[in-house]
Design an enzyme around this catalytic site. Structure first.
Site, PDB file in Angstrom:
ATOM      1  N   SER A   1      38.885  27.906  53.231  1.00 44.85           N
ATOM      2  CA  SER A   1      39.633  29.358  53.341  1.00 44.85           C
ATOM      3  C   SER A   1      39.308  30.002  54.094  1.00 44.85           C
ATOM      4  O   SER A   1      37.925  30.287  54.938  1.00 44.85           O
ATOM      5  CB  SER A   1      39.400  29.741  51.787  1.00 44.85           C
ATOM      6  OG  SER A   1      39.437  31.285  51.558  1.00 44.85           O
ATOM      7  N   TYR A  39      31.514  34.263  48.190  1.00 40.80           N
ATOM      8  CA  TYR A  39      32.983  33.516  48.283  1.00 40.80           C
ATOM      9  C   TYR A  39      33.296  32.559  49.761  1.00 40.80           C
ATOM     10  O   TYR A  39      33.204  31.816  50.416  1.00 40.80           O
ATOM     11  CB  TYR A  39      34.629  34.051  48.168  1.00 40.80           C
ATOM     12  CG  TYR A  39      35.558  32.962  47.694  1.00 40.80           C
ATOM     13  CD1 TYR A  39      35.411  31.736  47.328  1.00 40.80           C
ATOM     14  CD2 TYR A  39      36.907  33.116  48.933  1.00 40.80           C
ATOM     15  CE1 TYR A  39      37.011  31.272  47.115  1.00 40.80           C
ATOM     16  CE2 TYR A  39      37.722  32.569  48.989  1.00 40.80           C
ATOM     17  CZ  TYR A  39      38.125  31.499  47.771  1.00 40.80           C
ATOM     18  OH  TYR A  39      38.682  30.462  48.165  1.00 40.80           O
TER      19      TYR A  39
HETATM   20  N1  LIG Z   1      45.487  29.498  46.000  1.00 40.04           N
HETATM   21  C1  LIG Z   1      44.887  30.006  47.148  1.00 40.04           C
HETATM   22  O1  LIG Z   1      45.399  30.828  47.954  1.00 40.04           O
HETATM   23  C2  LIG Z   1      44.165  29.313  47.703  1.00 40.04           C
HETATM   24  C3  LIG Z   1      43.800  30.199  49.034  1.00 40.04           C
HETATM   25  C4  LIG Z   1      42.097  29.760  50.245  1.00 40.04           C
HETATM   26  C5  LIG Z   1      42.193  28.459  49.290  1.00 40.04           C
HETATM   27  N2  LIG Z   1      42.043  27.766  48.569  1.00 40.04           N
HETATM   28  C6  LIG Z   1      40.927  27.240  48.291  1.00 40.04           C
HETATM   29  O2  LIG Z   1      41.875  26.043  47.376  1.00 40.04           O
HETATM   30  C7  LIG Z   1      41.066  25.560  46.336  1.00 40.04           C
HETATM   31  C8  LIG Z   1      42.456  24.953  45.078  1.00 40.04           C
HETATM   32  O3  LIG Z   1      42.961  26.018  45.147  1.00 40.04           O
HETATM   33  P1  LIG Z   1      43.345  26.504  43.517  1.00 40.04           P
HETATM   34  O4  LIG Z   1      44.309  27.993  44.353  1.00 40.04           O
HETATM   35  O5  LIG Z   1      44.437  25.233  43.296  1.00 40.04           O
HETATM   36  O6  LIG Z   1      42.925  27.222  42.174  1.00 40.04           O
HETATM   37  P2  LIG Z   1      42.321  26.757  41.270  1.00 40.04           P
HETATM   38  O7  LIG Z   1      44.489  26.454  40.401  1.00 40.04           O
HETATM   39  O8  LIG Z   1      41.668  27.605  40.437  1.00 40.04           O
HETATM   40  O9  LIG Z   1      41.891  25.280  41.081  1.00 40.04           O
HETATM   41  C9  LIG Z   1      40.830  25.284  41.710  1.00 40.04           C
HETATM   42  C10 LIG Z   1      40.528  23.929  40.694  1.00 40.04           C
HETATM   43  O10 LIG Z   1      38.888  23.671  40.547  1.00 40.04           O
HETATM   44  C11 LIG Z   1      38.399  23.040  39.575  1.00 40.04           C
HETATM   45  N3  LIG Z   1      37.003  24.094  39.521  1.00 40.04           N
HETATM   46  C12 LIG Z   1      36.298  24.785  39.630  1.00 40.04           C
HETATM   47  N4  LIG Z   1      34.892  25.361  39.239  1.00 40.04           N
HETATM   48  C13 LIG Z   1      34.364  23.305  39.230  1.00 40.04           C
HETATM   49  C14 LIG Z   1      33.369  22.798  39.030  1.00 40.04           C
HETATM   50  N5  LIG Z   1      32.290  23.580  38.239  1.00 40.04           N
HETATM   51  N6  LIG Z   1      33.672  21.625  38.655  1.00 40.04           N
HETATM   52  C15 LIG Z   1      34.452  20.825  38.857  1.00 40.04           C
HETATM   53  N7  LIG Z   1      35.665  21.801  38.728  1.00 40.04           N
HETATM   54  C16 LIG Z   1      35.539  23.368  39.296  1.00 40.04           C
HETATM   55  C17 LIG Z   1      39.186  24.415  38.599  1.00 40.04           C
HETATM   56  O11 LIG Z   1      38.821  24.005  37.247  1.00 40.04           O
HETATM   57  P3  LIG Z   1      39.022  24.187  35.826  1.00 40.04           P
HETATM   58  O12 LIG Z   1      40.967  24.348  35.306  1.00 40.04           O
HETATM   59  O13 LIG Z   1      38.541  23.935  34.577  1.00 40.04           O
HETATM   60  O14 LIG Z   1      38.613  25.848  35.863  1.00 40.04           O
HETATM   61  C18 LIG Z   1      40.405  23.973  39.053  1.00 40.04           C
HETATM   62  O15 LIG Z   1      41.505  23.071  38.481  1.00 40.04           O
HETATM   63  C19 LIG Z   1      39.874  25.677  45.920  1.00 40.04           C
HETATM   64  O16 LIG Z   1      38.918  25.603  46.981  1.00 40.04           O
HETATM   65  C20 LIG Z   1      40.068  27.258  46.480  1.00 40.04           C
HETATM   66  O17 LIG Z   1      39.108  28.001  47.536  1.00 40.04           O
HETATM   67  C21 LIG Z   1      42.387  28.841  47.342  1.00 40.04           C
END
Ligand SMILES: NC(=O)c1ccc[n+]([C@@H]2O[C@H](COP(=O)([O-])OP(=O)(O)OC[C@H]3O[C@@H](n4cnc5c(N)ncnc54)[C@H](OP(=O)(O)O)[C@@H]3O)[C@@H](O)[C@H]2O)c1
Length: 310
Positions: A157, A183
């Site tokens: 990120s 983070y």
């Molecule tokens: N969205 C953004 O703007 C953004 C920006 C920069 C980087 N990112 C990165 O993109 C990636 C995906 O994010 P997203 O936006 O798609 O978020 P999201 O919708 O919250 O998806 C994250 C996933 O990770 C899972 N997770 C969290 N903790 C876990 C654990 N201990 N063991 C197994 N699974 C776990 C969550 O499971 P649960 O559903 O069970 O909680 C969820 O399925 C992340 O690495 C995030 O840091 C996102």
């Protein structure tokens, strides 16, 4: 090859489906962690759509089954709780055969109060980095067995620009806990992992790259109030992407022929990002030099092994 990959032909608006168009992944096997939510769903969908067999590695099995049913042929579900080393070991033990693509996508962001795992490790570092590190380590032989080489995608990120690894206090035992510094540190670890994994494993045909997917409204912001989101965005150039656009850089890094034999790099908006020595004004669009530092990468590898007791 050291040319910067900044003219891939894709950009901010590209979707995962566009990036993978014309690429045939039949016979390839992929794992996407955290793929029952957010951009993980769209990453898995695009890989399966191109013919790959995709394992949704998730902690919420019900949501995983729903996603697999929606994606259809080629998607299956397996349990994975990244904050629990026993769960990661069990996932690895259950894996059979070669693995072509590992997308370390799952993550938590800005957990408001200091939370630690059973081992006493700060939760964002433990989930975002350490669990994925353990997973990749366990799957090394499966990745090395992929007939055409393997790729690891480390979803980082722009948050990494907020903090390097604070070696003397990774788990906030001495400094006051700050959700964004924690983070940021974990997301720096995601980049350093790609650097060192490539250095160690390129000889086995395994290449790892890191990326910033963009800003996408998902469950990731569950801990961030609308007011805090507003504050964070003010002075930032962040424009939101759709989940399909948010998955594009992951899918590009996982599949593009342009990345053949390339590793240890950081991508954003489907292109390699410039390296900076100071946090940029727009708070994204660049990678901090400390996140690509080979010495830091090697150090983190050793620290991570020690934390896992390996
Ligand atoms: N969205 C953004 O703007 C953004 C920006 C920069 C980087 N990112 C990165 O993109 C990636 C995906 O994010 P997203 O936006 O798609 O978020 P999201 O919708 O919250 O998806 C994250 C996933 O990770 C899972 N997770 C969290 N903790 C876990 C654990 N201990 N063991 C197994 N699974 C776990 C969550 O499971 P649960 O559903 O069970 O909680 C969820 O399925 C992340 O690495 C995030 O840091 C996102």
């Amino acid at each position: 090859m050291s040319t910067t990959l900044d003219e891939t032909g894709f950009g901010f608006d590209s979707t995962a489906a566009e990036v993978v168009e014309g690429i045939d992944l039949s016979g390839k096997r992929a794992i996407v962690t955290g793929s029952a939510s957010g951009i993980g769903i769209e990453t898995a969908r695009a890989l399966a759509g191109a013919g790959a067999e995709v394992t949704l590695a998730v902690r919420n099995l019900e949501a995983g089954e729903r996603t697999a049913a929606e994606i259809g042929d080629g998607a299956r579900v397996a349990p994975l709780e990244l904050a629990d080393p026993a769960s990661v070991d069990a996932f690895v033990a259950a894996w059979e055969g070669p693995l072509d693509i590992l997308v370390n996508n799952a993550g938590v962001m800005a957990v408001p109060e200091l939370q630690t795992t059973a081992a006493g490790y700060e939760l964002q570092f433990a989930t975002n980095h350490l669990g994925h590190f353990q997973l990749a380590l366990g799957l090394h032989d499966a990745l090395a067995a992929a007939p055409d080489g393997a790729r690891i995608v480390s979803v980082s990120s722009s948050g990494h620009l907020r903090s390097p690894i604070v070696w003397d206090d990774i788990h906030f035992a001495f400094r006051p806990y700050d959700p964004w510094l924690a983070y940021g540190q974990s997301k720096t670890a995601n980049v350093l992992f790609a650097v060192e994994a490539t250095r160690r494993w390129a000889g086995d045909g395994i290449y790892a790259n890191a990326l910033m997917p963009g800003g996408i409204r998902t469950n990731l912001q569950r801990h961030v109030s609308p007011e805090a989101m507003q504050r964070l965005r003010s002075g930032s150039s962040l424009r939101f992407k759709t989940p399909e656009q948010g998955a594009a850089t992951s899918v590009l890094v996982a599949t593009s022929p342009a990345l053949e034999g390339i590793g240890g790099r950081y991508f954003e908006d489907c292109n390699e990002a410039p390296v900076v020595d100071r946090r940029p004004e727009g708070s994204s669009g660049a990678v901090a030099r400390y996140a690509l530092d080979p010495e830091g990468a090697e150090r983190l590898w050793d620290v991570s092994l020690a934390l896992l007791g390996r």
